[in-house]
Design a protein around this motif. Structure first.
Motif, PDB file in Angstrom:
ATOM      1  N   GLY A  47       0.773  -1.202   0.066  1.00  0.00           N
ATOM      2  CA  GLY A  47       0.062   0.082   0.134  1.00  0.00           C
ATOM      3  C   GLY A  47       0.650   1.188  -0.099  1.00  0.00           C
ATOM      4  O   GLY A  47       2.025   1.328   0.252  1.00  0.00           O
ATOM      5  N   VAL A 106      -3.323   5.552  -5.612  1.00  0.00           N
ATOM      6  CA  VAL A 106      -3.822   4.960  -4.172  1.00  0.00           C
ATOM      7  C   VAL A 106      -4.796   3.918  -4.367  1.00  0.00           C
ATOM      8  O   VAL A 106      -4.456   2.624  -3.722  1.00  0.00           O
ATOM      9  N   THR A 143      -2.945   0.848  -6.035  1.00  0.00           N
ATOM     10  CA  THR A 143      -1.885   0.016  -5.292  1.00  0.00           C
ATOM     11  C   THR A 143      -2.682  -0.475  -4.254  1.00  0.00           C
ATOM     12  O   THR A 143      -2.234  -1.577  -3.759  1.00  0.00           O
ATOM     13  N   ASN A 144      -3.319  -0.108  -3.297  1.00  0.00           N
ATOM     14  CA  ASN A 144      -3.862  -0.449  -2.169  1.00  0.00           C
ATOM     15  C   ASN A 144      -5.287  -1.428  -2.341  1.00  0.00           C
ATOM     16  O   ASN A 144      -5.564  -2.278  -1.481  1.00  0.00           O
ATOM     17  N   TYR A 170      -6.833   7.097   0.246  1.00  0.00           N
ATOM     18  CA  TYR A 170      -7.034   5.982   1.114  1.00  0.00           C
ATOM     19  C   TYR A 170      -7.934   5.545   1.774  1.00  0.00           C
ATOM     20  O   TYR A 170      -8.135   4.376   1.995  1.00  0.00           O
ATOM     21  N   ALA A 228     -10.049   3.195  -0.463  1.00  0.00           N
ATOM     22  CA  ALA A 228      -9.439   2.046  -0.739  1.00  0.00           C
ATOM     23  C   ALA A 228      -9.629   1.049   0.345  1.00  0.00           C
ATOM     24  O   ALA A 228      -9.913  -0.107  -0.010  1.00  0.00           O
ATOM     25  N   LYS A 229      -9.427   1.467   1.723  1.00  0.00           N
ATOM     26  CA  LYS A 229      -9.429   0.715   2.749  1.00  0.00           C
ATOM     27  C   LYS A 229     -10.957   0.314   3.063  1.00  0.00           C
ATOM     28  O   LYS A 229     -11.092  -1.047   3.348  1.00  0.00           O
TER      29      LYS A 229
END
Length: 245
Positions: free
Chosen positions: A93, A111, A114-115, A156, A159-160
């Motif tokens: 991440g 982001v 990648t995450n 972020y 993504a999470k």
């Protein structure tokens, strides 16, 4: 079912911090571990050396998980370590923080790309061998920021939060096949990513009044990857000192 003897664990982004701690923890639990890295070869080799000195089995595997070639990566790991990847820890991440009015398209795409996206692709590609073995563990490293607002991290957080939603859905799809899919959501952990933040001020808002350690996150992953967690799936385990309480 118990873990097959030739089972391999893959930890993405495992050259340092949380990823390195997870790799060492899984190796201590008997997994042969593929220590994935994109640029920090020295860090990955250091993690492998530590695992081997402790009596475990590991190999540093260079691959950019954002490239989308998951099948080739999984095949390489099986060839190098002698068994299929039956535990996948999607840890790789990055963060590119900014308030939404100043967040660029590139910041968003990097982001998410990648995450979140690599975790989906690798999970999809790893599931067939797991289903064939009737045994598998997928563990996605999310964040307390997913369900909890944190100004300046809309990319972020998206993504999470996406990882948590994906975890629940895939878990329901494969539960009867002996495969569990869970997430671990760290809070404020002492890593390179948080090194430049105002630690003293941030911990005042944490009920435990301290940062967590990579090893504490790794302990949660180790449990979820174990045989003892065979009836745990579709859940998110928070390692956050009470931030999500």
């Amino acid at each position: 079912m118990s873990r097959p003897e030739n089972a391999v664990a893959l930890v993405t982004g495992a050259s340092k911090g949380i990823g390195s701690a997870i790799a060492k923890s899984l190796a201590a639990d008997g997994w042969a571990v593929a220590v994935n890295y994109r640029s920090d070869e020295a860090g990955a080799n250091a993690a492998v050396k530590a695992i081997e000195e402790a009596g475990g089995t590991a190999k540093a595997i260079h691959a950019d998980v954002t490239s989308g070639d998951g099948k080739a990566l999984l095949k390489q790991i099986e060839d190098d370590l002698g068994g299929p990847v039956l535990a996948l820890v999607n840890n790789a991440g990055v963060a590119r923080d900014n308030i939404v009015l100043q967040l660029t398209d590139e910041d968003w795409d990097v982001v998410i790309g990648t995450n979140l996206t690599p975790a989906f692709r690798l999970t999809r590609d790893a599931l067939r061998p797991m289903i064939k073995a009737r045994y598998g563990r997928v563990i996605n490293i999310a964040s307390v920021v997913g369900p909890r607002a944190n100004a300046g991290q809309s990319n972020y957080a998206a993504a999470k939060a996406g990882l948590i939603g994906m975890t629940k859905t895939i878990a329901a799809e494969v539960a009867r096949r002996g495969v569990t899919v869970n997430a671990v959501a760290p809070g404020f952990i002492a890593t390179d990513m948080t090194a430049d933040l105002a630690t003293d001020e941030i911990v005042k808002a944490i009920p435990a009044r301290r940062q967590g350690t990579p090893e504490e996150v790794a302990a949660a992953v180790r449990f979820l990857a174990s045989d003892d967690a065979g009836y745990v799936t579709g859940t998110t385990l928070y390692v956050d000192g009470g931030m999500s309480a």
